[in-house]
Design an enzyme around this catalytic site. Structure first.
Site, PDB file in Angstrom:
ATOM      1  N   THR A  58     -11.470 -13.695  -2.545  1.00  0.00           N
ATOM      2  CA  THR A  58     -11.440 -15.117  -2.909  1.00  0.00           C
ATOM      3  C   THR A  58     -10.987 -15.292  -4.357  1.00  0.00           C
ATOM      4  O   THR A  58     -10.214 -16.196  -4.679  1.00  0.00           O
ATOM      5  CB  THR A  58     -12.850 -15.724  -2.737  1.00  0.00           C
ATOM      6  N   ASP A  97      -2.162   2.287 -10.507  1.00  0.00           N
ATOM      7  CA  ASP A  97      -3.209   1.309 -10.823  1.00  0.00           C
ATOM      8  C   ASP A  97      -3.579   1.338 -12.302  1.00  0.00           C
ATOM      9  O   ASP A  97      -4.763   1.359 -12.680  1.00  0.00           O
ATOM     10  CB  ASP A  97      -4.452   1.539  -9.943  1.00  0.00           C
ATOM     11  N   MET A 143       0.807  -1.216   0.000  1.00  0.00           N
ATOM     12  CA  MET A 143       0.000   0.000   0.000  1.00  0.00           C
ATOM     13  C   MET A 143       0.842   1.269   0.000  1.00  0.00           C
ATOM     14  O   MET A 143       0.557   2.211   0.723  1.00  0.00           O
ATOM     15  CB  MET A 143      -0.967  -0.025   1.194  1.00  0.00           C
ATOM     16  N   ARG A 144       1.887   1.285  -0.790  1.00  0.00           N
ATOM     17  CA  ARG A 144       2.697   2.495  -0.953  1.00  0.00           C
ATOM     18  C   ARG A 144       2.713   2.890  -2.421  1.00  0.00           C
ATOM     19  O   ARG A 144       2.796   2.016  -3.294  1.00  0.00           O
ATOM     20  CB  ARG A 144       4.150   2.260  -0.520  1.00  0.00           C
ATOM     21  N   ILE A 145       2.648   4.183  -2.672  1.00  0.00           N
ATOM     22  CA  ILE A 145       2.809   4.679  -4.031  1.00  0.00           C
ATOM     23  C   ILE A 145       4.298   4.693  -4.343  1.00  0.00           C
ATOM     24  O   ILE A 145       5.103   5.190  -3.552  1.00  0.00           O
ATOM     25  CB  ILE A 145       2.197   6.083  -4.171  1.00  0.00           C
ATOM     26  N   THR A 148       2.959   0.375 -14.332  1.00  0.00           N
ATOM     27  CA  THR A 148       3.586   1.484 -15.057  1.00  0.00           C
ATOM     28  C   THR A 148       3.623   2.676 -14.102  1.00  0.00           C
ATOM     29  O   THR A 148       3.138   2.587 -12.975  1.00  0.00           O
ATOM     30  CB  THR A 148       2.765   1.848 -16.314  1.00  0.00           C
ATOM     31  N   HIS A 202      -5.056  -5.333  -8.017  1.00  0.00           N
ATOM     32  CA  HIS A 202      -5.879  -4.221  -7.549  1.00  0.00           C
ATOM     33  C   HIS A 202      -7.322  -4.717  -7.432  1.00  0.00           C
ATOM     34  O   HIS A 202      -7.825  -5.374  -8.343  1.00  0.00           O
ATOM     35  CB  HIS A 202      -5.785  -3.055  -8.532  1.00  0.00           C
TER      36      HIS A 202
HETATM   37  C1  GAR Z   1      -6.135  -7.087  -1.589  1.00  0.00           C
HETATM   38  O1  GAR Z   1      -7.515  -6.968  -1.734  1.00  0.00           O
HETATM   39  C2  GAR Z   1      -5.424  -6.323  -2.698  1.00  0.00           C
HETATM   40  O2  GAR Z   1      -6.083  -6.396  -3.930  1.00  0.00           O
HETATM   41  C3  GAR Z   1      -5.456  -4.930  -2.154  1.00  0.00           C
HETATM   42  O3  GAR Z   1      -5.175  -5.074  -0.782  1.00  0.00           O
HETATM   43  C4  GAR Z   1      -5.640  -6.353  -0.342  1.00  0.00           C
HETATM   44  C5  GAR Z   1      -4.502  -7.054   0.321  1.00  0.00           C
HETATM   45  O4  GAR Z   1      -4.908  -8.244   0.915  1.00  0.00           O
HETATM   46  N1  GAR Z   1      -4.503  -4.096  -2.814  1.00  0.00           N
HETATM   47  C6  GAR Z   1      -4.692  -2.803  -3.029  1.00  0.00           C
HETATM   48  O5  GAR Z   1      -5.674  -2.197  -2.664  1.00  0.00           O
HETATM   49  C7  GAR Z   1      -3.549  -2.131  -3.778  1.00  0.00           C
HETATM   50  N2  GAR Z   1      -3.935  -0.832  -4.207  1.00  0.00           N
HETATM   51  P1  GAR Z   1      -3.826  -9.337   1.352  1.00  0.00           P
HETATM   52  O6  GAR Z   1      -2.768  -8.607   2.173  1.00  0.00           O
HETATM   53  O7  GAR Z   1      -4.607 -10.287   2.209  1.00  0.00           O
HETATM   54  O8  GAR Z   1      -3.269  -9.961   0.119  1.00  0.00           O
END
Ligand code: GAR
Length: 194
Positions: free
Chosen positions: A176, A149, A94-96, A145, A113
């Site tokens: 899931t 997202d 969750m980092r840009i 890129t 995503h």
């Molecule tokens: C997942 O839903 C993933 O798609 C999302 O965070 C969750 C991580 O779950 N990613 C983002 O939102 C990226 N922008 P996880 O740690 O259980 O894999």
């Protein structure tokens, strides 16, 4: 050996799904590929414990210890490069990332995503899908890129939005499917010789 380095920030369920798929699908024998390391920007990321149990190398590069994105990304790249990665997999990271970081791993950096891109880049995808009245939602695996997202889509999964859905119930249904498509996308890249 093709080393896969996975970056996480939280629970790491996608990372765990990839680790399990690699083992069950014999990625090492079939593609010479293995999950070499799991790296988190948060010391408390739940997924780190799973990775350690699996005897996968782990590292933490805590973004709070850096005063610029560039400095954080440089340290993150150093931690990644220790494992000579063929593929860098963002799994709930969750980092840009800075354009320089993205350019460094161009063509071998992928992300998942939780929306049907190009709809709903950014945060709160499930809430926004519900607010917009979407009848379907889903997840996308894509090449990374410089644009957030964005980038060529490798896999998508679609789920219905059901009456009475909450952000949580929709997120769970999508997650899931994430666990199905992320390993599948990686295996396709490996099969193609990535
Ligand atoms: C997942 O839903 C993933 O798609 C999302 O965070 C969750 C991580 O779950 N990613 C983002 O939102 C990226 N922008 P996880 O740690 O259980 O894999």
């Amino acid at each position: 050996m093709k080393n896969i380095v996975i970056l996480i920030s939280g629970g790491g369920s996608n990372m765990a799904a990839i680790v399990r798929a690699a083992r069950q699908g014999h990625w090492e024998q079939r593609y010479g590929a293995r999950v070499a390391a799991v790296i988190s920007n948060r010391p408390d990321a739940g997924g780190l414990a799973f990775a350690r149990e699996q005897r996968i190398a782990t590292a933490v590069v805590d973004h709070k210890q850096f005063d610029s994105r560039e400095a954080f990304d440089a340290e993150l790249a150093a931690a990644i490069d220790r494992h000579q990665p063929g593929l860098v997999v963002l799994a709930g990271f969750m980092r840009i990332l800075t354009p320089g970081f993205v350019a460094r791993y161009q063509g071998r950096l992928i992300n998942i995503h939780p929306s049907l891109l190009p709809a709903f880049p950014g945060l709160h995808t499930h809430r926004r899908a519900l607010e917009a009245g979407c009848r379907v939602a889903g997840a996308s695996v894509h090449q990374v890129t410089a644009e957030l997202d964005f980038g060529p889509i490798l896999e998508q999964a679609v789920v219905p939005v059901l009456p009475g859905d909450t952000e949580q119930s929709l997120a769970a249904r999508v997650l899931t499917q994430e666990h199905r498509i992320y390993p599948r996308a990686i295996e396709s890249l490996l099969r193609a010789g990535a």
